[in-house]
Design a protein around this motif. Structure first.
Motif, short mmCIF file in Angstrom:
data_model
loop_
_atom_site.label_atom_id
_atom_site.label_comp_id
_atom_site.label_asym_id
_atom_site.label_seq_id
_atom_site.Cartn_x
_atom_site.Cartn_y
_atom_site.Cartn_z
N ASP A 316 0.81 -1.09 -0.09
CA ASP A 316 0.15 -0.06 -0.05
C ASP A 316 0.83 1.41 -0.16
OD1 ASP A 316 -1.90 2.01 0.32
OD2 ASP A 316 -2.90 1.10 1.98
N PRO A 317 0.72 2.04 -0.91
CA PRO A 317 1.63 3.29 -0.90
C PRO A 317 1.13 4.41 -0.06
CG PRO A 317 -0.16 3.50 -2.76
CD PRO A 317 0.00 2.11 -2.03
N GLY A 318 0.22 4.07 0.68
CA GLY A 318 -0.43 4.97 1.84
C GLY A 318 -0.79 6.23 1.39
N VAL A 319 -1.85 6.22 0.46
CA VAL A 319 -2.22 7.75 0.09
C VAL A 319 -3.51 8.02 0.43
CG1 VAL A 319 -0.68 8.11 -1.89
CG2 VAL A 319 -2.96 6.99 -2.28
N ALA A 320 -4.39 7.12 1.05
CA ALA A 320 -5.66 7.06 1.30
C ALA A 320 -5.83 8.10 2.41
CB ALA A 320 -6.30 5.38 1.61
N ASP A 321 -4.84 7.94 3.47
CA ASP A 321 -5.24 8.68 4.63
C ASP A 321 -4.40 10.04 4.46
OD1 ASP A 321 -2.46 8.29 4.32
OD2 ASP A 321 -2.16 7.89 6.55
N LEU A 322 -4.19 10.62 3.42
CA LEU A 322 -3.81 11.89 3.10
C LEU A 322 -4.87 12.83 2.92
CD1 LEU A 322 -0.74 11.42 0.67
CD2 LEU A 322 -0.70 11.81 3.07
N PRO A 323 -4.79 14.21 3.46
CA PRO A 323 -5.86 15.16 3.16
C PRO A 323 -6.73 14.98 1.72
CG PRO A 323 -4.26 16.05 4.26
CD PRO A 323 -3.53 14.89 3.83
N GLU A 324 -7.90 14.86 1.76
CA GLU A 324 -8.64 14.86 0.33
C GLU A 324 -8.38 16.05 -0.46
OE1 GLU A 324 -12.68 13.88 0.56
OE2 GLU A 324 -12.43 11.99 1.81
N ALA A 328 -5.37 22.67 -0.87
CA ALA A 328 -5.09 23.00 0.51
C ALA A 328 -3.91 22.54 0.95
CB ALA A 328 -6.23 22.90 1.23
N TYR A 329 -3.63 21.21 0.80
CA TYR A 329 -2.60 20.58 1.09
C TYR A 329 -1.07 21.35 0.39
CZ TYR A 329 0.78 16.75 2.02
OH TYR A 329 1.90 15.88 2.43
N ALA A 330 -1.43 21.26 -0.86
CA ALA A 330 -0.36 21.82 -1.78
C ALA A 330 0.13 23.50 -1.38
CB ALA A 330 -0.62 21.99 -3.17
N GLU A 333 2.02 22.92 1.97
CA GLU A 333 3.43 22.51 1.75
C GLU A 333 4.14 22.94 0.58
OE1 GLU A 333 4.60 20.08 3.88
OE2 GLU A 333 2.77 19.83 4.78
N GLY A 334 3.57 23.60 -0.38
CA GLY A 334 4.45 23.99 -1.43
C GLY A 334 5.04 22.86 -2.56
N VAL A 335 4.58 21.69 -1.95
CA VAL A 335 4.59 20.64 -3.02
C VAL A 335 3.35 19.69 -2.78
CG1 VAL A 335 6.25 18.56 -3.53
CG2 VAL A 335 7.15 20.77 -2.76
N VAL A 336 3.11 18.93 -4.12
CA VAL A 336 2.12 17.79 -4.01
C VAL A 336 2.82 16.55 -4.62
CG1 VAL A 336 1.06 19.00 -6.05
CG2 VAL A 336 -0.26 17.59 -4.53
N GLY A 389 -2.87 17.75 -12.20
CA GLY A 389 -3.04 18.66 -10.99
C GLY A 389 -3.22 20.19 -11.33
N ALA A 390 -4.07 20.47 -12.58
CA ALA A 390 -4.16 21.74 -13.19
C ALA A 390 -4.92 22.59 -12.28
CB ALA A 390 -4.98 21.84 -14.31
N ASP A 391 -5.73 22.01 -11.23
CA ASP A 391 -6.34 22.72 -10.44
C ASP A 391 -5.38 23.34 -9.14
OD1 ASP A 391 -6.04 20.16 -9.51
OD2 ASP A 391 -7.65 20.00 -7.77
N VAL A 392 -4.37 22.51 -8.76
CA VAL A 392 -3.37 22.86 -7.72
C VAL A 392 -2.57 23.94 -8.50
CG1 VAL A 392 -1.33 21.90 -6.80
CG2 VAL A 392 -3.24 20.43 -6.84
N ALA A 393 -2.09 23.89 -9.80
CA ALA A 393 -1.32 24.91 -10.23
C ALA A 393 -1.96 26.34 -10.18
CB ALA A 393 -0.72 24.52 -11.67
#
Length: 437
Positions: A316-324, A328-330, A333-336, A389-393
């Motif tokens: 499991d790469p363990g991404v399911a528990d990250l913020p949806e 906002a996360y990016a 953190e400045g990185v996604v 990730g166009a929305d992130v950018a």
């Protein structure tokens, strides 16, 4: 291309080069390094250690490979080592169409008799493009979502692969893959000691692409463009970026990617993108923590979840528990991460794509043949949109490429869509075999 001196490189590196060369010359060279004889390349004699098969035992789904493959200690599927992608146009419009279909099916069945359906033997699929069906003047049923390939973002301008057929050959033994390739597309009259039907005249070869997947293999191939020749790729890493992939929890099941209704029920759609990677900065400017943050997430880096090359992740790469909310996360953190972006496209928490991609050094440059299976091409487009990730950018300081996952290192060179029919329809299928809506 020229093969390296067989006495100057490890056997598996030599055989990777032989697979890339292909043809009788590549097969002869590979066999000349092993226990077989060079004459086997001509007469298709038995290959040392390659088990024969039984076409009667093949499943109805061409893409049902997982039960034929081993698992690693964590439980992830272990993919075949060597891969060949054969793009070709095919004779499909003459008066002998039925005879051509019968010959091609016989050739496929002969390969199943010649090789055990496993990584030790051979696994293969045959897929057909939208252009193939268009030229039949037929309309695919509504149960099949197979649009023509197109550019999917403003960051890419790929060549579009619109050849009629794509045959994917895969196995651990390079001689087996080469022998199957030569039996279908070359002059060989037998493979692994089994006589094969000659259908090579039906194909008009357009392109041949190759690759490999396995721990340590990218480290051995750092002598190409696109990566420093001293890049510290871990021995256990199967990818040029230095990490594992194919985690079971991030892979769709074969049931999930199978078309459920209509005349092509039991088939799937296949998307193949050829991606060139530019990894000089990845290895010379990024720290291990930065690489983890961009490929998985900054949380993975901060909590040291990954290990040297992904061994701490298990299945499991363990991404399911990250913020949806990746935006906002990016912003914070400045990185996604690449994996956390792609996970946003899951349906009911389940992955939509079954990845069977593999690294390549075609053209003496690092790259990836990004091959995915999904029920519909729309599934792939949704995942690709999430990964872009166009929305992130648009809404954060993260750029369209920089710090936006791994986009700054990936460049799409070509893209193609294919229908992989169920096994009974794999030879020159009609657009709507049962006449259903």
């Amino acid at each position: 291309m020229e093969l390296p001196d067989p006495d100057s490189v490890p056997r598996r590196e030599f055989c990777k080069a032989a697979v890339a060369l292909g043809g009788a010359a590549g097969l002869s060279a590979c066999l000349g390094r092993g226990d077989g004889s060079v004459e086997d390349a001509v007469d298709g004699g038995p290959l040392d250690g390659v088990p024969a098969g039984d076409s009667d035992g093949a499943p109805a789904r061409q893409h049902a490979w997982n039960d034929a493959l081993d698992r690693d200690e964590a439980g992830n599927v272990v993919p075949p080592v060597h891969h060949v992608l054969r793009y070709a146009n095919i004779d499909r419009g003459d008066a002998s169409r039925a005879e051509s279909r019968n010959r091609l099916e016989a050739a496929f069945a002969d390969l199943e008799r010649a090789f055990e359906r496993s990584a030790a033997g051979l696994l293969f699929t045959a897929g057909y493009s939208p252009s193939y069906f268009d030229r039949l003047s037929g309309t695919l049923p509504e149960s099949v979502d197979l649009p023509a390939p197109r550019s999917l973002t403003g960051l890419e301008d790929p060549a579009l692969d619109e050849t009629d057929v794509l045959v994917h050959l895969a196995g651990d033994d390079p001689a087996a893959v080469l022998a199957a390739d030569e039996a279908l597309f070359g002059a060989a009259t037998a493979a692994n000691g089994v006589a094969v039907t000659d259908a090579s005249d039906l194909f008009e070869p357009v392109d041949r692409r190759t690759g490999f997947l396995g721990p340590g293999l990218p480290r051995e191939r750092r002598d190409v463009d696109g990566i420093p020749d001293d890049a510290p790729i871990p021995e256990g890493a199967p990818l040029f970026m230095g990490f594992a992939n194919g985690f079971a929890a991030s892979q769709a099941t074969e049931d999930r990617v199978t078309i459920g209704t209509g005349p092509f029920a039991g088939g799937t759609t296949q998307q193949v993108s050829t991606i060139r990677t530019q990894l000089d900065a990845w290895w010379s400017q990024e720290s291990h923590a930065q690489r983890v943050a961009k490929l998985f997430s900054p949380t993975h880096a901060d909590e040291e979840r990954v290990g040297e090359h992904g061994e701490r992740l298990g299945i499991d790469p363990g991404v399911a528990d990250l913020p949806e909310d990746a935006v906002a996360y990016a912003r914070e953190e400045g990185v996604v991460g690449h994996a956390q972006k792609a996970a946003r496209a899951r349906e009911d928490g389940e992955p939509r794509l079954l990845r069977r991609d593999f690294p390549t050094t075609d053209g003496d440059h690092t790259g990836i043949h990004f091959l995915t299976l999904q029920e519909s091409i729309g599934d792939f487009v949704a995942v690709r949109d999430a990964m872009t990730g166009a929305d992130v950018a648009d809404e954060t300081a993260v750029g369209s490429r920089v710090n936006n996952g791994i986009l700054q290192y990936l460049f799409v060179r070509s893209r193609g869509n294919f229908l992989v029919p169920p096994r009974e329809l794999r030879a020159l299928p009609d657009a709507n075999p049962g006449g259903e809506p």
